[in-house]
Design an enzyme around this catalytic site. Structure first.
Site, PDB file in Angstrom:
ATOM      1  N   LYS A   1      44.799  51.215  16.066  1.00  0.00           N
ATOM      2  CA  LYS A   1      45.799  50.756  17.033  1.00  0.00           C
ATOM      3  C   LYS A   1      45.737  51.610  18.300  1.00  0.00           C
ATOM      4  O   LYS A   1      45.080  52.660  18.324  1.00  0.00           O
ATOM      5  CB  LYS A   1      47.201  50.834  16.424  1.00  0.00           C
TER       6      LYS A   1
ATOM      7  N   ARG B   1      62.591  53.484  10.016  1.00  0.00           N
ATOM      8  CA  ARG B   1      62.068  52.926  11.259  1.00  0.00           C
ATOM      9  C   ARG B   1      61.869  51.429  11.056  1.00  0.00           C
ATOM     10  O   ARG B   1      62.631  50.630  11.581  1.00  0.00           O
ATOM     11  CB  ARG B   1      60.762  53.636  11.650  1.00  0.00           C
TER      12      ARG B   1
ATOM     13  N   TYR C   1      51.449  74.531  42.575  1.00  0.00           N
ATOM     14  CA  TYR C   1      52.827  74.134  42.875  1.00  0.00           C
ATOM     15  C   TYR C   1      53.822  75.079  42.211  1.00  0.00           C
ATOM     16  O   TYR C   1      53.649  75.490  41.061  1.00  0.00           O
ATOM     17  CB  TYR C   1      53.090  72.717  42.371  1.00  0.00           C
TER      18      TYR C   1
ATOM     19  N   MET D   1      48.294  66.484  39.785  1.00  0.00           N
ATOM     20  CA  MET D   1      47.967  65.106  39.455  1.00  0.00           C
ATOM     21  C   MET D   1      46.502  64.929  39.106  1.00  0.00           C
ATOM     22  O   MET D   1      46.161  64.232  38.139  1.00  0.00           O
ATOM     23  CB  MET D   1      48.322  64.181  40.627  1.00  0.00           C
TER      24      MET D   1
END
Length: 357
Positions: free
Chosen positions: A35, A130, A255, A303
């Site tokens: 999956k 679940r 950053y 990024m």
């Protein structure tokens, strides 16, 4: 368009890990879980590599139909089952085994044309909470399905372990006790074991096991060791150095200026970041591999770039940096980033270009 980072997929390692599953659970059939695009490894390529598996498990009907359209004839288990009449029809048409886990599915079955005939697996909730019917209803539901005009013989019985990755957790024996108690006397194929169950809980080795993360070379255990578990890494994620600098003592990197050089520091900029699936929250110190040596991440992940420490490492622009794989376990990176290997394999695998060896 794919970017600079590359996920190299070792098909021999995939086959080895399936063989490892079979060696541990020799009396069970292996349903390879592919999956989510095979956890980022490409579903169709993975199915082709593991064509000797006894079957495949996928999340949804769309994944299963894609396999059928690619001419895979294996048994396919659809873990989310169906939720519309159209989905029921598609499952029957493509000869899929669908998981029944909710009353709404039974209501759809009761309103379906008699021409629709389905293979099903009855999912029982033994404590995961679940998906699944209360396990106490097992006999009633199994008998109902056995008489249902839309259900082919014989429904499977299945459950899912919530805490199998913790070998000292009493939840797994409790779930197994419930499953055994409430399905006693029902003559049906059973499926219980996921990757952690396969490796750590032999009591779960019933008719079918469902290896997932172990196929891709990651340990299913909390703080596990894939090599110790007999698994080989399948995905090696690499990206090139695009710059090399020496940053002066006292200057900060990235950053937020979150890391300051304690001395003049030779650094490299690698063309990978969270846009490529590298975990944004990987902290300073997360290991990377360059030219035969381990080094570390410095400062925040951007990024599409990270900065690494090249102190005492010979490296130049264009050299490839390994983020995980052959030399660095993906489990180590996941632990450093406060996440799990499943997430970062899916993210990077689905965002980066692939090469197969």
């Amino acid at each position: 368009m794919k970017r600079s980072a590359c996920a190299t997929i070792d098909t021999a390692a995939l086959r080895h890990n399936l063989a490892r599953c079979r060696a541990v659970a020799p009396n069970s059939l292996a349903m390879a879980v592919i999956k989510a695009d095979a956890y980022g490894h490409n579903m169709l390529k993975t199915a082709e590599t593991l064509s000797h598996a006894n079957g495949f498990a996928v999340s949804c009907l769309q994944e299963a139909i894609e396999l059928r359209q690619a001419r895979f004839i294996h048994p396919i288990l659809v873990l989310q089952g169906f939720n519309t009449l159209q989905g029921m029809k598609a499952a029957a048409e493509h000869r899929l085994r669908v998981v029944l886990h909710d009353l709404s599915q039974l209501e759809l079955l009761d309103s379906a044309p008699a021409s629709i005939k389905l293979d099903v697996a009855l999912k029982l909730d033994t404590g995961m909470h679940r998906l699944g019917f209360p396990v106490e209803q097992a006999h009633h539901l199994f008998e109902r399905l056995g008489k249902h005009p839309n259900i082919k013989p014989t429904p499977w019985l299945m459950t899912h372990m919530a805490c199998a990755d913790e070998l000292d957790n009493p939840q797994t024996p409790l779930q197994l006790e419930r499953f055994t108690k409430y399905t006693d006397g029902l003559r049906a194929p059973r499926s219980v074991g996921n990757s952690a169950s396969i490796l750590g809980w032999p009591q779960t080795h019933v008719n079918w096991v469902r290896p997932g993360i172990m196929l891709y070379g990651s340990s299913p255990f909390a703080n596990g060791d894939a090599k110790r578990d007999g698994l080989r890494p399948v995905m090696t994620l690499t990206a090139p150095l695009v710059a090399v600098h020496t940053i002066a003592k006292g200057e900060s990197i990235g950053y937020g200026a979150s890391w300051t050089c304690p001395e003049d520091t030779r650094t490299g900029v690698v063309a990978i970041g969270y846009a490529d699936g590298y975990p944004r929250h990987a902290p300073t110190g997360t290991p990377v591999w360059v030219n035969g040596k381990q080094t570390r991440l410095l400062g925040r992940v951007s990024m599409d770039m990270i900065v690494i420490d090249l102190t005492a490492i010979e490296a130049r622009v264009g050299d490839q940096v390994e983020l995980w794989g052959k030399h660095l376990s993906v489990d180590r990176i996941a632990q450093a980033a406060g996440t799990i290997s499943y997430e970062i394999l899916c993210n990077a695998g689905n965002l980066c270009k692939h090469e197969y060896i």
